[in-house]
Scaffold this motif. Sequence first.
Motif, mmCIF file in Angstrom:
data_model
loop_
_atom_site.group_PDB
_atom_site.id
_atom_site.type_symbol
_atom_site.label_atom_id
_atom_site.label_comp_id
_atom_site.label_asym_id
_atom_site.label_seq_id
_atom_site.Cartn_x
_atom_site.Cartn_y
_atom_site.Cartn_z
ATOM 1 N N ALA A 35 -1.409 -16.590 9.335
ATOM 2 C CA ALA A 35 -1.257 -15.073 9.804
ATOM 3 C C ALA A 35 -2.351 -14.411 9.590
ATOM 4 O O ALA A 35 -3.225 -13.924 9.306
ATOM 5 C CB ALA A 35 0.091 -14.468 8.819
ATOM 6 N N SER A 36 -1.963 -13.305 10.273
ATOM 7 C CA SER A 36 -2.998 -11.799 10.387
ATOM 8 C C SER A 36 -2.395 -10.757 9.206
ATOM 9 O O SER A 36 -1.124 -10.902 9.628
ATOM 10 C CB SER A 36 -3.059 -11.390 11.616
ATOM 11 O OG SER A 36 -3.978 -10.805 11.504
ATOM 12 N N VAL A 37 -3.039 -10.968 8.044
ATOM 13 C CA VAL A 37 -2.484 -9.612 7.009
ATOM 14 C C VAL A 37 -2.775 -8.564 7.416
ATOM 15 O O VAL A 37 -3.892 -8.594 7.051
ATOM 16 C CB VAL A 37 -2.990 -10.715 5.650
ATOM 17 C CG1 VAL A 37 -2.283 -9.944 4.595
ATOM 18 C CG2 VAL A 37 -2.045 -12.379 6.031
ATOM 19 N N ALA A 38 -1.896 -7.726 6.556
ATOM 20 C CA ALA A 38 -2.011 -6.603 6.392
ATOM 21 C C ALA A 38 -1.897 -6.499 5.499
ATOM 22 O O ALA A 38 -1.022 -6.276 4.417
ATOM 23 C CB ALA A 38 -0.704 -5.654 7.505
ATOM 24 N N LEU A 39 -3.387 -6.012 4.502
ATOM 25 C CA LEU A 39 -3.254 -5.215 2.656
ATOM 26 C C LEU A 39 -2.898 -4.075 2.899
ATOM 27 O O LEU A 39 -3.864 -2.751 3.215
ATOM 28 C CB LEU A 39 -4.826 -5.254 2.489
ATOM 29 C CG LEU A 39 -4.633 -7.277 2.631
ATOM 30 C CD1 LEU A 39 -6.427 -7.654 2.033
ATOM 31 C CD2 LEU A 39 -4.001 -8.129 2.334
ATOM 32 N N LEU A 40 -2.378 -3.680 1.895
ATOM 33 C CA LEU A 40 -1.650 -2.471 1.215
ATOM 34 C C LEU A 40 -1.749 -2.283 -0.304
ATOM 35 O O LEU A 40 -0.894 -3.178 -0.929
ATOM 36 C CB LEU A 40 -0.618 -1.962 1.367
ATOM 37 C CG LEU A 40 -0.022 -1.292 3.233
ATOM 38 C CD1 LEU A 40 1.308 -1.301 3.878
ATOM 39 C CD2 LEU A 40 -1.432 0.498 3.355
ATOM 40 N N GLY A 41 -2.673 -1.002 -1.021
ATOM 41 C CA GLY A 41 -2.330 -1.140 -2.551
ATOM 42 C C GLY A 41 -3.558 0.359 -2.679
ATOM 43 O O GLY A 41 -3.602 0.830 -2.021
ATOM 44 N N LEU A 42 -3.026 0.202 -3.510
ATOM 45 C CA LEU A 42 -3.579 1.473 -4.532
ATOM 46 C C LEU A 42 -4.986 1.781 -5.574
ATOM 47 O O LEU A 42 -5.221 2.660 -4.959
ATOM 48 C CB LEU A 42 -3.055 2.053 -5.858
ATOM 49 C CG LEU A 42 -1.154 2.357 -5.452
ATOM 50 C CD1 LEU A 42 -0.509 2.838 -6.665
ATOM 51 C CD2 LEU A 42 -0.718 3.342 -4.397
ATOM 52 N N GLU A 43 -5.792 0.451 -5.234
ATOM 53 C CA GLU A 43 -6.632 -0.041 -5.090
ATOM 54 C C GLU A 43 -7.909 -0.473 -4.302
ATOM 55 O O GLU A 43 -7.814 -1.457 -4.687
ATOM 56 C CB GLU A 43 -6.717 -0.346 -6.917
ATOM 57 C CG GLU A 43 -5.770 -0.410 -8.438
ATOM 58 C CD GLU A 43 -5.732 -1.326 -9.101
ATOM 59 O OE1 GLU A 43 -6.998 -1.901 -9.753
ATOM 60 O OE2 GLU A 43 -4.484 -1.364 -10.151
ATOM 61 N N THR A 60 -6.350 -3.579 6.873
ATOM 62 C CA THR A 60 -6.507 -2.496 5.405
ATOM 63 C C THR A 60 -5.872 -1.315 6.094
ATOM 64 O O THR A 60 -6.079 -0.811 6.967
ATOM 65 C CB THR A 60 -7.807 -2.844 4.561
ATOM 66 O OG1 THR A 60 -8.690 -2.725 5.640
ATOM 67 C CG2 THR A 60 -7.589 -4.052 4.312
ATOM 68 N N GLY A 61 -5.076 -1.318 4.638
ATOM 69 C CA GLY A 61 -3.950 0.477 4.531
ATOM 70 C C GLY A 61 -5.281 1.309 3.658
ATOM 71 O O GLY A 61 -5.047 0.945 2.367
ATOM 72 N N ARG A 62 -5.192 2.803 3.885
ATOM 73 C CA ARG A 62 -5.771 3.882 2.279
ATOM 74 C C ARG A 62 -4.714 3.861 1.810
ATOM 75 O O ARG A 62 -3.628 5.035 2.855
ATOM 76 C CB ARG A 62 -6.824 3.621 2.234
ATOM 77 C CG ARG A 62 -7.062 4.631 3.207
ATOM 78 C CD ARG A 62 -8.370 5.315 3.157
ATOM 79 N NE ARG A 62 -8.796 6.348 4.471
ATOM 80 C CZ ARG A 62 -8.773 8.353 4.121
ATOM 81 N NH1 ARG A 62 -8.708 8.355 3.307
ATOM 82 N NH2 ARG A 62 -8.589 8.834 5.047
ATOM 83 N N ARG A 63 -4.595 5.136 0.753
ATOM 84 C CA ARG A 63 -3.421 5.846 0.292
ATOM 85 C C ARG A 63 -3.391 6.997 0.795
ATOM 86 O O ARG A 63 -5.126 7.056 0.335
ATOM 87 C CB ARG A 63 -3.214 5.237 -1.031
ATOM 88 C CG ARG A 63 -2.343 5.844 -1.517
ATOM 89 C CD ARG A 63 -2.661 6.165 -3.150
ATOM 90 N NE ARG A 63 -3.388 6.336 -3.545
ATOM 91 C CZ ARG A 63 -3.884 7.196 -4.872
ATOM 92 N NH1 ARG A 63 -3.737 8.541 -5.262
ATOM 93 N NH2 ARG A 63 -5.713 6.868 -4.752
ATOM 94 N N THR A 64 -3.220 7.890 1.397
ATOM 95 C CA THR A 64 -3.086 8.381 2.214
ATOM 96 C C THR A 64 -2.443 9.919 1.174
ATOM 97 O O THR A 64 -3.400 11.213 0.909
ATOM 98 C CB THR A 64 -3.003 9.104 3.715
ATOM 99 O OG1 THR A 64 -1.115 8.638 3.142
ATOM 100 C CG2 THR A 64 -3.442 8.359 4.512
ATOM 101 N N SER A 65 -1.887 9.783 0.058
ATOM 102 C CA SER A 65 -1.052 10.479 -0.555
ATOM 103 C C SER A 65 -0.131 9.507 -1.812
ATOM 104 O O SER A 65 0.621 8.632 -1.756
ATOM 105 C CB SER A 65 0.226 11.026 0.027
ATOM 106 O OG SER A 65 1.264 11.092 1.046
#
Length: 70
Positions: A35-43, A60-65
């Motif tokens: 799979a192509s993996v989308a990673l989300l997390g706070l750190e 990858t995603g970064r926290r915006t709020s």
Amino acid sequence: MGHQRRPLRGRTVLVTGAARGLGAAMARECDRYGASVALLGLEAPLLAEVAGTLRHPPHTGRRTSRTTRP
């Protein structure tokens, strides 16, 4: 024992909490199965570490709020 089949090839999997623990383990396993993996997390530093272990380029995603509960 190698995996010959890639049952998740062509799929994208979103993993929340991917920076550590179960989320990181799930991200690695989904990647292992193609799979192509989308990673989300706070750190972010830990997410980058997990992303570096994946065979396929991660999303990858970064926290915006961040909201807090009273």
